[in-house]
Scaffold this motif. Structure first.
Motif, mmCIF file in Angstrom:
data_model
loop_
_atom_site.group_PDB
_atom_site.id
_atom_site.type_symbol
_atom_site.label_atom_id
_atom_site.label_comp_id
_atom_site.label_asym_id
_atom_site.label_seq_id
_atom_site.Cartn_x
_atom_site.Cartn_y
_atom_site.Cartn_z
ATOM 1 N N ALA A 496 0.837 -1.205 0.000
ATOM 2 C CA ALA A 496 0.000 0.000 0.000
ATOM 3 C C ALA A 496 0.865 1.246 0.000
ATOM 4 O O ALA A 496 0.642 2.187 -0.773
ATOM 5 C CB ALA A 496 -0.922 -0.019 1.216
ATOM 6 N N LEU A 497 1.868 1.249 0.858
ATOM 7 C CA LEU A 497 2.756 2.408 0.919
ATOM 8 C C LEU A 497 3.598 2.515 -0.346
ATOM 9 O O LEU A 497 3.846 3.614 -0.853
ATOM 10 C CB LEU A 497 3.651 2.303 2.146
ATOM 11 C CG LEU A 497 4.458 3.552 2.507
ATOM 12 C CD1 LEU A 497 3.532 4.741 2.741
ATOM 13 C CD2 LEU A 497 5.316 3.301 3.733
ATOM 14 N N VAL A 781 10.520 -1.429 9.807
ATOM 15 C CA VAL A 781 11.147 -2.122 8.674
ATOM 16 C C VAL A 781 10.153 -2.276 7.528
ATOM 17 O O VAL A 781 10.484 -2.010 6.360
ATOM 18 C CB VAL A 781 11.687 -3.500 9.114
ATOM 19 C CG1 VAL A 781 12.087 -4.345 7.894
ATOM 20 C CG2 VAL A 781 12.895 -3.323 10.032
ATOM 21 N N MET A 782 8.932 -2.696 7.839
ATOM 22 C CA MET A 782 7.935 -2.852 6.785
ATOM 23 C C MET A 782 7.606 -1.518 6.125
ATOM 24 O O MET A 782 7.481 -1.414 4.902
ATOM 25 C CB MET A 782 6.667 -3.506 7.350
ATOM 26 C CG MET A 782 6.822 -4.975 7.662
ATOM 27 S SD MET A 782 5.251 -5.807 8.040
ATOM 28 C CE MET A 782 4.920 -5.153 9.677
ATOM 29 N N ALA A 783 7.446 -0.449 6.918
ATOM 30 C CA ALA A 783 7.091 0.858 6.377
ATOM 31 C C ALA A 783 8.214 1.416 5.509
ATOM 32 O O ALA A 783 7.984 1.896 4.395
ATOM 33 C CB ALA A 783 6.753 1.825 7.507
ATOM 34 N N CYS A 787 8.427 2.193 1.474
ATOM 35 C CA CYS A 787 8.773 3.541 1.034
ATOM 36 C C CYS A 787 9.985 3.533 0.107
ATOM 37 O O CYS A 787 9.970 4.157 -0.957
ATOM 38 C CB CYS A 787 9.043 4.421 2.258
ATOM 39 S SG CYS A 787 9.442 6.123 1.865
ATOM 40 N N LEU A 788 11.053 2.836 0.495
ATOM 41 C CA LEU A 788 12.256 2.810 -0.331
ATOM 42 C C LEU A 788 12.004 2.141 -1.677
ATOM 43 O O LEU A 788 12.485 2.605 -2.718
ATOM 44 C CB LEU A 788 13.381 2.083 0.408
ATOM 45 C CG LEU A 788 14.022 2.844 1.572
ATOM 46 C CD1 LEU A 788 15.143 2.013 2.178
ATOM 47 C CD2 LEU A 788 14.559 4.186 1.104
ATOM 48 N N LEU A 789 11.244 1.044 -1.655
ATOM 49 C CA LEU A 789 10.935 0.384 -2.918
ATOM 50 C C LEU A 789 10.125 1.317 -3.816
ATOM 51 O O LEU A 789 10.364 1.405 -5.030
ATOM 52 C CB LEU A 789 10.164 -0.909 -2.648
ATOM 53 C CG LEU A 789 10.032 -1.894 -3.825
ATOM 54 C CD1 LEU A 789 11.402 -2.286 -4.352
ATOM 55 C CD2 LEU A 789 9.260 -3.131 -3.390
ATOM 56 N N ALA A 828 7.616 7.764 6.451
ATOM 57 C CA ALA A 828 7.424 6.313 6.555
ATOM 58 C C ALA A 828 7.849 5.804 7.931
ATOM 59 O O ALA A 828 7.183 4.943 8.518
ATOM 60 C CB ALA A 828 8.217 5.604 5.455
ATOM 61 N N VAL A 829 8.960 6.324 8.451
ATOM 62 C CA VAL A 829 9.417 5.905 9.785
ATOM 63 C C VAL A 829 8.377 6.288 10.833
ATOM 64 O O VAL A 829 8.005 5.483 11.700
ATOM 65 C CB VAL A 829 10.780 6.547 10.110
ATOM 66 C CG1 VAL A 829 11.152 6.276 11.571
ATOM 67 C CG2 VAL A 829 11.852 6.020 9.180
#
Length: 855
Positions: A496-497, A781-783, A787-789, A828-829
């Motif tokens: 989703a993010l 980590v998931m968020a 975000c990075l991807l 995101a963090v």
């Protein structure tokens, strides 16, 4: 079997609630967008019915008539003939205009609205169809008198007896009038939709708006008692002049409401639509992930059913029935939430524009209801079917064993993802090499889908790298391992993010590239220090702007060197082809404009144009296969086709791409005679601020134009980019909200899954703070992974699109907005920390002994 399944479903109320929340999020924005459109449309329909409540027949322009120039009119003789039909009780002609702008008496500035029209009209005191009634004073009876609505009086800080300055668009000048009265709409409303309205004596309005007395833009009729609307329409229809048609009052109201509905549908499609699509798309991932976890956690329970004799079909069917029930409940609540969003949106929009629409209720058509249940139930069924098949396929004895069941290999996902990624990258390369946007766009979509599919494969390397940064201490390392133990779950939770960040990152790269290009191009090529710009919302170019008479006033301002007025048209068609995307310009002396804008000749001559000559930029020249010296028929806004000869080609730049320039004589066939823009160069040593102030004074009687320096010009160009990015950032906010709830969902469900594990960790010495840190680290980590991807994919796609636009001369540089990207990661963090608060608190409060004994 069904009773047992339902009993199991309702025994897990929190998990059931989380599944329903996922569906609510997926359908609420979708249904809310349609409810908003339906509700506003219904309120506007009631508005028209209220305005025309005494009208039985309207004689209005047809679509063909509205395309004529000048617009056809109804004469007094034709109006009298309509009044003489046997079924007519009363008749009145319409005299009106748009762009009539009053000035504020306190600061002397023109009054503006938030998109509502600024109207003028002609009135008689005995008009039975007048849509307004006197609140105080009297109707205007002389050329120097006006009446205004109470809303207009508030906006202009004026009252009956005051002198009011008003801009008249048809004669393009400003005059002063005495206010004889203020008026209100039916129901004592000050305004219909935040518009201003100035009413003149009818014959003066006819001379001003139409050039002569005795002309009307439409007609209203009332029927005698016993005569129906249809009967009166049939009597009047043969008398309607060319370009007009007679409609019943009901039909006219419906058509007007449909026109508004079409505009609102465009608002839904282009503004609210993307929000609904993003919400639905990320909602699908949320629903799928929720059911995937729920069914996986019930694997042992389903295995017991299988061991007791339940067939594969019974187990799968029971899960699907549960999914249908959950889908129905979630869709119902999502529809109700959408209705609430629609109601709030309707109130917000009407409040924003100052509209006083009748009826504040809500209208729900069949469309949002059907969509809500179809999408909610269908997505839930699909989301539950895959994990149900997976769970029922596990042998009963294996599923009942208390052993870890490792995640399946990612080979199948990798192959499926490469099926999208490989052709997607090939199309991206093809688009970049061939400077074609179509394969580039298709390649972007395929690449994006492919990366989403193979994202579980990227979880361990990328999320592991993130874990090295945030996973300090034993609790942090445990949280990182929890995120990595099930790559599919982590990837789907982060999807989703990732979707939102990909869209925003790509848009941010394009926006930054456009902003940098505009700055570089204007600073390097535009030799004007001051610019004049007509309003882009008040009307079409040519009908809005400043007249030729204003140019000497500008040139006379101390410090002004040269003035280049520019006339503009969107409609010019060359040899029947589509109009140039960048528009068609006309200038008085192209040689002066050429030097001011640093235009370079590529072929032929870029010089002062004679009637029947034109020039074009090299992109238009090459894409259309023209040759210098050729003659083409050009169709402008009005008039027939005329022959023009191509005499030169100029270098394409971001502000001069896909354009062509005609001589000043062509303006006679533009939509109107007014200049849309003006560029002013200054004498050496002239003070820009002083010259701007002087030009503003010279243009004070033209309220639809603004004057600014080079920085204001840059702000205007960049303002469009900022608006688009603002909308995209709100989309990111929607995606973050849903992603946050998705992470929360996953963590809460995983806590149930790891109850015994958490109990053992507490038993061997991990304190409550450590448990909270562990869950928080997993969430972050998931968020950050999502975000990075999203940033990686979004920046790549945005850069590819930017390079393609460079080849088409829309851009000159690719800019990466690093500051914005860092902000995305920080957001995101924060989102990860917020999402972990409740799950971490629940995990830390587990009873150790009960957790160890948990089955």
């Amino acid at each position: 079997m069904l009773r047992a399944s339902l009993k199991s479903l309702f025994s897990r109320k929190l998990r059931l609630t989380l599944a329903i929340v996922a569906i609510v999020l997926g359908v609420s924005f979708l249904s809310g967008a349609f409810v908003l459109t339906d509700s506003l449309g219904a309120r506007f329909e009631r508005l028209f019915q209220s305005i025309n409540q005494n009208v039985d027949v309207q004689v209005l322009l047809t679509d063909d008539g509205a395309d004529e120039d000048p617009l056809p009119k109804i004469t007094q003789a034709q109006l009298d003939a309509m009044a003489a039909v046997p079924g007519a009780r009363a008749v009145s002609g319409d005299v009106s205009a748009i762009g009539v702008i009053p000035f504020d008496r306190e600061d002397g500035k023109p009054v503006t609205t938030t998109g509502a029209p600024q109207l003028g009209g002609g009135v008689r005191g005995d008009d039975p169809f007048s849509l307004v009634q006197l609140a105080d004073g009297r109707w205007p009876s002389a050329d120097t008198e006006v009446a205004i609505t109470r809303y207009t009086a508030d906006q202009t800080n004026s009252a009956t007896g005051d002198r009011l300055k008003v801009y008249l668009p048809e004669v393009n000048e400003t005059r002063e009038f005495t206010i004889t009265g203020t008026v209100v709409y039916d129901g004592d409303r000050d305004s219909m939709a935040g518009e201003t309205m100035v009413l003149f004596e009818e014959s003066f309005a006819q001379r001003t708006f139409y050039g002569q007395e005795g002309l009307f833009s439409g007609a209203y009729l009332a029927a005698n008692e016993g005569v129906t609307q249809e009967q009166l329409r049939d009597q009047v229809a043969p008398l309607a002049p060319s370009g007009f048609e007679a409609k019943t009052g009901d039909q006219a109201n419906e058509d007007q409401a449909n026109d508004v509905q079409a505009g609102l549908s465009a608002l839904t499609t282009y503004f609210f639509g993307p929000f609904a699509v993003v919400a639905l798309l990320v909602g699908i991932f949320l629903i799928f992930n929720t059911f995937n976890i729920l069914v996986a956690q019930r694997a042992s329970e389903l295995a017991v059913f299988r061991a007791m004799g339940a067939s594969w079909g019974q187990v799968t069917g029971s899960v699907l029935i549960e999914a249908i029930l959950v889908g129905i409940v979630g869709s119902t609540l999502g529809l109700l939430a959408g209705i609430g969003l629609g109601l709030a949106g309707s109130a917000a929009l009407t409040g924003l524009i100052g509209a006083q629409l009748p009826g504040a209720g809500i209208t729900v058509s069949a469309t949002p209801i059907i969509l809500a249940y179809t999408v909610g139930i269908l997505v839930t069924l699909v989301s539950a079917f895959v994990p149900a098949i997976r769970a029922s396929a596990v042998p009963p004895l294996a599923a009942m064993r208390e052993v870890s069941r490792p995640d399946k290999p990612l080979k199948g996902l990798t192959i499926a993802g490469l099926v999208f990624v490989v052709p997607g990258l090939a199309l991206l390369v093809l688009g970049l090499v061939g400077s074609s946007l179509v394969p580039l766009l298709f390649g972007s979509v395929l690449t994006f889908l492919g990366v989403m599919i193979i994202s579980p494969l990227l979880t361990r390397p990328l999320a592991g790298l993130i874990g090295r940064v945030v996973g300090w201490g034993m609790s942090g390392r445990l949280g990182v391992r929890n995120a990595l133990r099930n790559p599919r779950r982590t990837a789907v939770t982060s999807a989703a993010l990732m979707i939102g960040v990909t869209l925003v990152s790509a848009a941010s790269v394009l926006g930054a590239s456009f902003t940098r290009t505009i700055d570089q191009t204007i600073n390097a090529t535009v030799g004007a220090e001051v610019f004049i710009q007509a309003s882009t919302t008040a009307g079409p170019p040519g009908e809005v702007g400043f007249p030729d008479e204003a140019v000497p006033l500008i040139a006379a301002v101390p410090g002004v060197d040269q003035v280049v007025p520019m006339y503009f048209s969107f409609a010019a068609q060359v040899d029947g082809g589509a109009p140039p995307f960048g528009g068609t310009f006309a200038v008085d002396d192209l040689a002066v404009a050429r030097d001011m804008f640093g235009m370079k000749a590529v072929e032929g001559e870029v010089r002062t144009l004679q009637p029947g000559e034109f020039v074009a930029d090299e992109n238009t020249f090459e894409s259309r296969g023209w040759e210098v010296g050729q003659t083409f028929p050009i169709q402008l806004d009005k008039g027939g086709e005329e022959q023009y000869r191509l005499v030169g080609v100029y270098e394409a730049t971001p502000i001069w791409t896909d354009t062509m320039i005609l001589p000043k004589a062509a303006v006679a066939n533009f939509a109107g005679p007014l200049a849309f823009q003006g560029y002013v160069s200054l004498d050496d040593g002239a003070n820009t601020d002083t010259v701007v102030a002087g030009i503003e004074d010279a243009m004070v009687d033209y309220p639809l134009v603004t004057v600014g320096d080079r920085s204001a010009l840059l702000e205007q160009f960049n303002g469009f980019v900022d608006i688009a990015l603002g909308i995209i950032y709100v989309l990111l906010g929607v995606a973050i909200l849903i992603a946050l709830l998705g992470i929360l969902n996953t963590l809460l469900l995983s806590i149930f899954e790891r109850t015994r594990e958490l109990g053992l960790l507490r038993a061997v010495g991990l304190n409550r703070r450590g448990v909270m840190r562990m869950v928080g680290t997993e969430s972050v980590v998931m968020a950050v992974f999502g975000c990075l991807l999203g940033i990686i994919v979004g920046v790549g796609l945005g850069a590819a699109l930017s390079y393609a636009l460079i080849d088409r001369d829309f851009l000159t540089v690719v800019a990466i907005p690093w500051a914005s990207l860092i902000v995305f990661v920080v957001v995101a963090v924060v989102a990860g920390v917020l999402a972990a608060l409740w799950p971490a608190w629940r995990a830390a409060r587990l009873n150790v002994l009960q957790a160890i004994a948990y089955e």
